[in-house]
Design an enzyme around this catalytic site. Sequence first.
Site, PDB file in Angstrom:
ATOM      1  N   SER A 146      -2.608 -10.296 -51.293  1.00 57.43           N
ATOM      2  CA  SER A 146      -1.467 -11.024 -50.810  1.00 57.43           C
ATOM      3  C   SER A 146      -0.655 -11.157 -51.997  1.00 57.43           C
ATOM      4  O   SER A 146      -1.123 -11.971 -52.907  1.00 57.43           O
ATOM      5  CB  SER A 146      -1.919 -12.097 -50.185  1.00 57.43           C
ATOM      6  OG  SER A 146      -0.557 -12.923 -49.232  1.00 57.43           O
ATOM      7  N   TYR A 159      -7.438 -18.181 -47.189  1.00 53.97           N
ATOM      8  CA  TYR A 159      -6.832 -16.924 -47.620  1.00 53.97           C
ATOM      9  C   TYR A 159      -6.783 -16.198 -49.013  1.00 53.97           C
ATOM     10  O   TYR A 159      -6.849 -15.301 -49.439  1.00 53.97           O
ATOM     11  CB  TYR A 159      -5.584 -16.709 -46.135  1.00 53.97           C
ATOM     12  CG  TYR A 159      -4.803 -14.886 -46.779  1.00 53.97           C
ATOM     13  CD1 TYR A 159      -5.899 -13.887 -45.746  1.00 53.97           C
ATOM     14  CD2 TYR A 159      -4.194 -14.965 -46.860  1.00 53.97           C
ATOM     15  CE1 TYR A 159      -4.766 -12.724 -45.651  1.00 53.97           C
ATOM     16  CE2 TYR A 159      -2.855 -13.443 -46.712  1.00 53.97           C
ATOM     17  CZ  TYR A 159      -4.345 -12.805 -46.423  1.00 53.97           C
ATOM     18  OH  TYR A 159      -3.321 -11.031 -46.371  1.00 53.97           O
TER      19      TYR A 159
END
Length: 254
Positions: A146, A159
Amino acid sequence: MEKKNKIALVTGGSRGLGRDMALRLAEKGLDVIITYNNRAEDAQRVAAQIEAAGQKAATLQLNTGVIESFDRFANQLNTTLSTHFGADRFDFLVNNAGQGGYSPVSDVTGAFFDDLLNVHFKGVYFLTQKLIPAINDGGGIVNISSGLTRIAVPGSSVYASLKSAVETFTRYLAKELGARGIRANVVAPGAIMTDFGGGHLRNNEELQKFVSSVTALGRPGVAEDIGGVVAFLCTEDARWVNGQRIEASGGMQL
């Protein structure tokens, strides 16, 4: 003797980014196995599209957060490879399956942390470990990370930290599997409008405006911006790309 197509396995391939990855891989001439957690019909539709384009496809159920299920999955994969593809190994593993989870650091609970940990790092680690013997020499692994490992956005600390762990793990894979000619790379999408995280970006017009304002190309990403990058890494054109993090974000917060 008929030349066999290379085979890619895409986790979480029934929708969003995974769906586009699977379709782009098929366009490159690969056969594709996609996993789904609970959207069997969606997965079957993607497989039908792949087969309509002239490639072989299969679907398998997998919850990447349940590490205890990986032995069973590996057995099912071996059976599918044999019966559907006439193969005993596959070539490219794409660890894409995931889920959203947002919480400020002060509110993170152990259960919240463990839920994301199992899917986004522990699951990726041990599924890869389980499947390495089934990957052909000269194949590859693509892990999905990400843009949040580079850009800190409040609420995404767990995350993003787990995705950072995946990026480190990928470099170790590249080093340890190099003797077999297996490459390992990371694709790190920026802000993408899918139903990920309950449509976190797709359903928020103000957030879309903000993302557009800090992105050099002036818009949020869509699934179709990512699949081709993954597909490229699963071709001979990328044979000398190894141990790398490729961000596909349109130039966010440069």
